[in-house]
Design a protein around this motif. Structure first.
Motif, PDB file in Angstrom:
ATOM      1  N   PHE A 250       0.804  -1.218   0.000  1.00 36.37           N
ATOM      2  CA  PHE A 250       0.000   0.000   0.000  1.00 36.37           C
ATOM      3  C   PHE A 250       0.842   1.276   0.000  1.00 36.37           C
ATOM      4  N   LYS A 251       2.118   1.140  -0.269  1.00 39.48           N
ATOM      5  CA  LYS A 251       2.943   2.332  -0.408  1.00 39.48           C
ATOM      6  C   LYS A 251       2.545   3.078  -1.680  1.00 39.48           C
ATOM      7  N   ILE A 252       2.518   4.387  -1.587  1.00 36.91           N
ATOM      8  CA  ILE A 252       2.107   5.193  -2.741  1.00 36.91           C
ATOM      9  C   ILE A 252       3.190   5.189  -3.810  1.00 36.91           C
ATOM     10  N   ASN A 253       4.396   5.476  -3.417  1.00 39.77           N
ATOM     11  CA  ASN A 253       5.517   5.500  -4.363  1.00 39.77           C
ATOM     12  C   ASN A 253       6.337   4.218  -4.199  1.00 39.77           C
ATOM     13  N   ARG A 254       6.063   3.266  -5.064  1.00 44.09           N
ATOM     14  CA  ARG A 254       6.740   1.967  -4.972  1.00 44.09           C
ATOM     15  C   ARG A 254       7.910   1.941  -5.955  1.00 44.09           C
ATOM     16  N   THR A 255       9.095   2.018  -5.399  1.00 44.65           N
ATOM     17  CA  THR A 255      10.307   1.964  -6.220  1.00 44.65           C
ATOM     18  C   THR A 255      10.613   0.512  -6.582  1.00 44.65           C
ATOM     19  N   GLN A 256      11.644   0.346  -7.414  1.00 41.71           N
ATOM     20  CA  GLN A 256      12.041  -1.005  -7.800  1.00 41.71           C
ATOM     21  C   GLN A 256      12.544  -1.792  -6.597  1.00 41.71           C
ATOM     22  N   ASP A 257      13.218  -1.105  -5.686  1.00 43.53           N
ATOM     23  CA  ASP A 257      13.694  -1.782  -4.473  1.00 43.53           C
ATOM     24  C   ASP A 257      12.518  -2.292  -3.646  1.00 43.53           C
ATOM     25  N   ILE A 258      11.472  -1.485  -3.567  1.00 47.81           N
ATOM     26  CA  ILE A 258      10.288  -1.910  -2.814  1.00 47.81           C
ATOM     27  C   ILE A 258       9.623  -3.097  -3.500  1.00 47.81           C
ATOM     28  N   GLU A 259       9.547  -3.050  -4.823  1.00 46.02           N
ATOM     29  CA  GLU A 259       8.960  -4.170  -5.571  1.00 46.02           C
ATOM     30  C   GLU A 259       9.757  -5.458  -5.328  1.00 46.02           C
ATOM     31  N   ASP A 260      11.064  -5.340  -5.368  1.00 45.44           N
ATOM     32  CA  ASP A 260      11.914  -6.518  -5.142  1.00 45.44           C
ATOM     33  C   ASP A 260      11.731  -7.053  -3.723  1.00 45.44           C
ATOM     34  N   ARG A 261      11.654  -6.146  -2.776  1.00 43.71           N
ATOM     35  CA  ARG A 261      11.459  -6.546  -1.382  1.00 43.71           C
ATOM     36  C   ARG A 261      10.114  -7.239  -1.204  1.00 43.71           C
ATOM     37  N   LEU A 262       9.101  -6.734  -1.858  1.00 40.91           N
ATOM     38  CA  LEU A 262       7.766  -7.328  -1.769  1.00 40.91           C
ATOM     39  C   LEU A 262       7.763  -8.747  -2.329  1.00 40.91           C
ATOM     40  N   VAL A 263       8.426  -8.925  -3.447  1.00 45.47           N
ATOM     41  CA  VAL A 263       8.506 -10.263  -4.049  1.00 45.47           C
ATOM     42  C   VAL A 263       9.210 -11.233  -3.098  1.00 45.47           C
ATOM     43  N   GLU A 264      10.289 -10.780  -2.475  1.00 44.43           N
ATOM     44  CA  GLU A 264      11.036 -11.631  -1.544  1.00 44.43           C
ATOM     45  C   GLU A 264      10.175 -12.033  -0.342  1.00 44.43           C
ATOM     46  N   LEU A 265       9.465 -11.069   0.227  1.00 48.35           N
ATOM     47  CA  LEU A 265       8.668 -11.359   1.423  1.00 48.35           C
ATOM     48  C   LEU A 265       7.486 -12.271   1.106  1.00 48.35           C
ATOM     49  N   GLU A 266       6.859 -12.070  -0.033  1.00 44.93           N
ATOM     50  CA  GLU A 266       5.739 -12.940  -0.410  1.00 44.93           C
ATOM     51  C   GLU A 266       6.223 -14.369  -0.658  1.00 44.93           C
ATOM     52  N   ALA A 267       7.380 -14.490  -1.292  1.00 48.85           N
ATOM     53  CA  ALA A 267       7.940 -15.826  -1.514  1.00 48.85           C
ATOM     54  C   ALA A 267       8.296 -16.478  -0.184  1.00 48.85           C
ATOM     55  N   LEU A 268       8.869 -15.706   0.726  1.00 48.44           N
ATOM     56  CA  LEU A 268       9.217 -16.242   2.046  1.00 48.44           C
ATOM     57  C   LEU A 268       7.967 -16.672   2.800  1.00 48.44           C
ATOM     58  N   GLN A 269       6.914 -15.868   2.725  1.00 52.33           N
ATOM     59  CA  GLN A 269       5.663 -16.215   3.401  1.00 52.33           C
ATOM     60  C   GLN A 269       5.125 -17.557   2.903  1.00 52.33           C
ATOM     61  N   LYS A 270       5.173 -17.763   1.605  1.00 46.96           N
ATOM     62  CA  LYS A 270       4.686 -19.016   1.017  1.00 46.96           C
ATOM     63  C   LYS A 270       5.545 -20.200   1.464  1.00 46.96           C
ATOM     64  N   VAL A 271       6.863 -20.015   1.423  1.00 43.58           N
ATOM     65  CA  VAL A 271       7.775 -21.096   1.811  1.00 43.58           C
ATOM     66  C   VAL A 271       7.590 -21.464   3.278  1.00 43.58           C
ATOM     67  N   LEU A 272       7.499 -20.456   4.137  1.00 43.78           N
ATOM     68  CA  LEU A 272       7.354 -20.725   5.568  1.00 43.78           C
ATOM     69  C   LEU A 272       6.016 -21.381   5.879  1.00 43.78           C
ATOM     70  N   THR A 273       4.957 -20.914   5.247  1.00 44.38           N
ATOM     71  CA  THR A 273       3.636 -21.494   5.500  1.00 44.38           C
ATOM     72  C   THR A 273       3.601 -22.968   5.116  1.00 44.38           C
ATOM     73  N   GLU A 274       4.103 -23.272   3.918  1.00 39.48           N
ATOM     74  CA  GLU A 274       4.118 -24.668   3.474  1.00 39.48           C
ATOM     75  C   GLU A 274       5.077 -25.503   4.313  1.00 39.48           C
ATOM     76  N   GLY A 275       6.213 -24.918   4.666  1.00 42.62           N
ATOM     77  CA  GLY A 275       7.187 -25.651   5.465  1.00 42.62           C
ATOM     78  C   GLY A 275       6.680 -25.966   6.856  1.00 42.62           C
ATOM     79  N   ILE A 276       5.977 -25.016   7.462  1.00 41.84           N
ATOM     80  CA  ILE A 276       5.421 -25.239   8.800  1.00 41.84           C
ATOM     81  C   ILE A 276       4.361 -26.334   8.762  1.00 41.84           C
ATOM     82  N   GLU A 277       3.515 -26.303   7.746  1.00 43.22           N
ATOM     83  CA  GLU A 277       2.485 -27.339   7.620  1.00 43.22           C
ATOM     84  C   GLU A 277       3.115 -28.721   7.457  1.00 43.22           C
TER      85      GLU A 277
END
Length: 251
Positions: A146-173
């Motif tokens: 929900f950041k208004i000005n999303r730079t490329q660094d923010i986009e990259d960070r978002l991709v990393e965190l979403e991927a981590l969330q998926k990996v951790l959720t599946e790994g915990i299960e």
């Protein structure tokens, strides 16, 4: 002239030797030289009493086979030592990684962990991967979305965190599913440890389909705990058991 003829006659007077063969003196000396050389290297072919035994053949082939076997054994030993060095490096790297206490630090810890080590770290950090931590991770993702000005660094960070969330959720299960089998796994581990013939016990457990990933997970946890407590002999013993289990288990 008479003197010269007498000298030549003496030099070429035929001699008789052996079986009566007549040869000149010079040829006789030459033949003696050849015969002496031949005799020094002659092979015994007449052995009626079998004193020398049957001729030995194939020794070159045997030497080549022995050399190849020796070379194969050396290569196997080199490979074994290299495998052991890799395991030692992996263990040292795991022990060197320090799990942060904060949720933000734990996120960075998992982002920096290599993919092949994520499963191990999920098992080690399972008590830290609570609903509170997952909620914190989800909040971090939402704040970036929900950041208004999303730079490329923010986009990259978002991709990393979403991927981590998926990996951790599946790994915990996956880990929690395995955890339900830990009680039975503890009984099987205790049975292996108490057995006098561990190979026979493992074969019996293979036949009854008792070797599974939950057994490996429990062994891994015990190995880490033993090493953390400085119990090297116990950790090494369980590592050997784990290696034996891997020979029979179907992952």
């Amino acid at each position: 002239m008479l003197v010269l003829q007498s000298f030549v006659a003496r030099q070429w007077t035929p001699l008789r030797y052996g079986n009566g063969l007549r040869v000149g003196a010079h040829e006789f000396q030459a033949r003696r030289g050849r015969n002496s050389r031949i005799g020094s290297t002659a092979r015994v072919v007449w052995d009626p009493e079998n004193l020398f035994g049957a001729p030995q053949t194939g020794h070159i082939t045997r030497r080549m086979i022995q050399k190849k076997l020796s070379s194969d054994a050396e290569q196997d030993e080199i490979a074994r030592q290299e495998t052991q060095r890799q395991l030692d490096r992996q263990r040292a790297a795991r022990e060197a990684r320090v799990v942060p206490e904060s949720d933000a630090g734990l996120i960075e810890f998992f982002l920096e962990t290599q993919a092949q080590e994520i499963e191990f770290e999920i098992a080690r950090c399972r008590l830290r991967l609570t609903d509170s931590f997952l909620s914190f991770l989800n909040t971090e993702i939402a704040s970036l979305k929900f950041k208004i000005n999303r730079t490329q660094d923010i986009e990259d960070r978002l991709v990393e965190l979403e991927a981590l969330q998926k990996v951790l959720t599946e790994g915990i299960e996956a880990y929690d599913r395995l955890a339900t089998d830990l009680v039975q796994a503890k009984e099987r581990v205790a049975r292996i440890f108490a057995s006098k013939d561990k190979k026979a016990t493992l074969l019996e457990m293979v036949a009854s389909n008792e070797l599974d990933r939950s057994l490996l997970v429990l062994l891994d946890q015990n190995i880490v705990t033993a090493r953390s407590a400085g119990q090297k002999e116990a950790a090494d013993f369980m590592t050997k058991i784990r290696g034996a289990v891997l020979k029979y288990i179907t992952l």
